[in-house]
Design a protein around this motif. Structure first.
Motif, PDB file in Angstrom:
ATOM      1  N   ILE A 103       0.848  -1.207   0.000  1.00  0.00           N
ATOM      2  CA  ILE A 103       0.000   0.000   0.000  1.00  0.00           C
ATOM      3  C   ILE A 103       0.872   1.241   0.000  1.00  0.00           C
ATOM      4  O   ILE A 103       0.651   2.180  -0.770  1.00  0.00           O
ATOM      5  N   VAL A 104       1.879   1.237   0.853  1.00  0.00           N
ATOM      6  CA  VAL A 104       2.784   2.386   0.970  1.00  0.00           C
ATOM      7  C   VAL A 104       3.524   2.619  -0.345  1.00  0.00           C
ATOM      8  O   VAL A 104       3.592   3.753  -0.831  1.00  0.00           O
ATOM      9  N   LEU A 105       4.052   1.567  -0.940  1.00  0.00           N
ATOM     10  CA  LEU A 105       4.798   1.709  -2.192  1.00  0.00           C
ATOM     11  C   LEU A 105       3.910   2.216  -3.325  1.00  0.00           C
ATOM     12  O   LEU A 105       4.341   3.049  -4.127  1.00  0.00           O
ATOM     13  N   ARG A 106       2.682   1.706  -3.382  1.00  0.00           N
ATOM     14  CA  ARG A 106       1.760   2.132  -4.434  1.00  0.00           C
ATOM     15  C   ARG A 106       1.450   3.626  -4.307  1.00  0.00           C
ATOM     16  O   ARG A 106       1.521   4.371  -5.293  1.00  0.00           O
ATOM     17  N   GLU A 107       1.144   4.073  -3.089  1.00  0.00           N
ATOM     18  CA  GLU A 107       0.812   5.481  -2.884  1.00  0.00           C
ATOM     19  C   GLU A 107       2.035   6.375  -3.087  1.00  0.00           C
ATOM     20  O   GLU A 107       1.948   7.452  -3.675  1.00  0.00           O
ATOM     21  N   LYS A 108       3.168   5.911  -2.624  1.00  0.00           N
ATOM     22  CA  LYS A 108       4.408   6.674  -2.793  1.00  0.00           C
ATOM     23  C   LYS A 108       4.748   6.839  -4.268  1.00  0.00           C
ATOM     24  O   LYS A 108       5.178   7.911  -4.707  1.00  0.00           O
ATOM     25  N   LYS A 109       4.517   5.798  -5.051  1.00  0.00           N
ATOM     26  CA  LYS A 109       4.798   5.842  -6.485  1.00  0.00           C
ATOM     27  C   LYS A 109       3.940   6.904  -7.179  1.00  0.00           C
ATOM     28  O   LYS A 109       4.414   7.617  -8.070  1.00  0.00           O
ATOM     29  N   VAL A 110       2.690   7.026  -6.756  1.00  0.00           N
ATOM     30  CA  VAL A 110       1.795   8.033  -7.341  1.00  0.00           C
ATOM     31  C   VAL A 110       2.347   9.436  -7.091  1.00  0.00           C
ATOM     32  O   VAL A 110       2.413  10.270  -8.011  1.00  0.00           O
ATOM     33  N   TRP A 111       2.745   9.700  -5.844  1.00  0.00           N
ATOM     34  CA  TRP A 111       3.266  11.027  -5.508  1.00  0.00           C
ATOM     35  C   TRP A 111       4.602  11.297  -6.188  1.00  0.00           C
ATOM     36  O   TRP A 111       4.846  12.416  -6.655  1.00  0.00           O
ATOM     37  N   GLU A 112       5.453  10.303  -6.243  1.00  0.00           N
ATOM     38  CA  GLU A 112       6.749  10.501  -6.901  1.00  0.00           C
ATOM     39  C   GLU A 112       6.594  10.727  -8.398  1.00  0.00           C
ATOM     40  O   GLU A 112       7.329  11.518  -8.985  1.00  0.00           O
ATOM     41  N   LYS A 113       5.634  10.046  -9.015  1.00  0.00           N
ATOM     42  CA  LYS A 113       5.396  10.246 -10.446  1.00  0.00           C
ATOM     43  C   LYS A 113       4.931  11.674 -10.716  1.00  0.00           C
ATOM     44  O   LYS A 113       5.411  12.329 -11.645  1.00  0.00           O
ATOM     45  N   SER A 114       4.028  12.166  -9.887  1.00  0.00           N
ATOM     46  CA  SER A 114       3.562  13.548 -10.054  1.00  0.00           C
ATOM     47  C   SER A 114       4.694  14.535  -9.819  1.00  0.00           C
ATOM     48  O   SER A 114       4.819  15.539 -10.524  1.00  0.00           O
ATOM     49  N   GLN A 115       5.518  14.242  -8.833  1.00  0.00           N
ATOM     50  CA  GLN A 115       6.657  15.109  -8.540  1.00  0.00           C
ATOM     51  C   GLN A 115       7.627  15.140  -9.722  1.00  0.00           C
ATOM     52  O   GLN A 115       8.087  16.207 -10.135  1.00  0.00           O
ATOM     53  N   ASN A 116       7.929  13.974 -10.284  1.00  0.00           N
ATOM     54  CA  ASN A 116       8.843  13.908 -11.429  1.00  0.00           C
ATOM     55  C   ASN A 116       8.268  14.598 -12.657  1.00  0.00           C
ATOM     56  O   ASN A 116       8.997  15.239 -13.415  1.00  0.00           O
ATOM     57  N   THR A 117       6.959  14.479 -12.851  1.00  0.00           N
ATOM     58  CA  THR A 117       6.310  15.166 -13.972  1.00  0.00           C
ATOM     59  C   THR A 117       6.448  16.668 -13.826  1.00  0.00           C
ATOM     60  O   THR A 117       6.749  17.381 -14.792  1.00  0.00           O
ATOM     61  N   LEU A 118       6.249  17.157 -12.617  1.00  0.00           N
ATOM     62  CA  LEU A 118       6.387  18.595 -12.368  1.00  0.00           C
ATOM     63  C   LEU A 118       7.825  19.050 -12.601  1.00  0.00           C
ATOM     64  O   LEU A 118       8.061  20.086 -13.231  1.00  0.00           O
ATOM     65  N   ILE A 119       8.767  18.278 -12.123  1.00  0.00           N
ATOM     66  CA  ILE A 119      10.185  18.622 -12.316  1.00  0.00           C
ATOM     67  C   ILE A 119      10.520  18.687 -13.808  1.00  0.00           C
ATOM     68  O   ILE A 119      11.140  19.652 -14.275  1.00  0.00           O
ATOM     69  N   LYS A 120      10.093  17.679 -14.571  1.00  0.00           N
ATOM     70  CA  LYS A 120      10.388  17.650 -16.008  1.00  0.00           C
ATOM     71  C   LYS A 120       9.753  18.828 -16.735  1.00  0.00           C
ATOM     72  O   LYS A 120      10.367  19.420 -17.628  1.00  0.00           O
ATOM     73  N   SER A 121       8.538  19.172 -16.349  1.00  0.00           N
ATOM     74  CA  SER A 121       7.860  20.299 -16.992  1.00  0.00           C
ATOM     75  C   SER A 121       8.600  21.600 -16.738  1.00  0.00           C
ATOM     76  O   SER A 121       8.753  22.428 -17.644  1.00  0.00           O
ATOM     77  N   PHE A 122       9.066  21.793 -15.515  1.00  0.00           N
ATOM     78  CA  PHE A 122       9.769  23.040 -15.213  1.00  0.00           C
ATOM     79  C   PHE A 122      11.182  23.057 -15.783  1.00  0.00           C
ATOM     80  O   PHE A 122      11.720  24.133 -16.063  1.00  0.00           O
TER      81      PHE A 122
END
Length: 132
Positions: free
Chosen positions: A40-59
């Motif tokens: 559960i923790v890994l699944r939720e963490k992956k969602v947040w990290e993916k969004s974080q990486n998307t934001l980083i790449k966009s900027f």
């Protein structure tokens, strides 16, 4: 002076990154507390990290042209101002769009953080509602 809306978007980026980091840290703490629920923790963490990486790449896509414009403005102010005029709207829109996508995810965290009423009885009622 030249990119006030883009500057505000970069400030928003910093706030969203802090929010993402805090949430990832919170999820990690829960994972350490309940190691048997690692999936559960890994699944939720992956969602947040993916969004974080998307934001980083966009900027990062915005950062490179801004640096180029800055250097051009330092070397040739007239051409730099012309380039600012050409690219300002596009770069600002790109940054604001990326920021809005990130805010969609972190918006759920802000709903949970509504302020507790400071008077005794309203505060007590609020806390009881949260429990039940």
């Amino acid at each position: 002076d030249f990119f006030p809306d883009l500057y505000q978007a970069f400030l928003g980026y910093d706030r969203e990154m802090a929010t993402f980091n805090a949430e990832i840290d919170r999820i990690n703490a829960v994972g350490q507390k309940y190691p048997e629920q690692a999936k559960i923790v890994l699944r939720e963490k992956k969602v947040w990290e993916k969004s974080q990486n998307t934001l980083i790449k966009s900027f990062l896509k915005v950062e490179k042209p801004v640096k180029e414009i800055f250097v051009l403005h330092q070397v040739n102010p007239e051409q730099g101002k012309a380039m600012i005029g050409e690219r300002q709207e596009d770069l600002t829109k790109t940054a604001q769009d990326a920021l809005e996508k990130a805010r969609e995810q972190s918006r759920s965290l802000r709903k949970d953080q509504e302020p507790v009423p400071d008077k005794f009885f309203p505060g007590l009622i609020y806390k009881l509602k949260k429990i039940f």
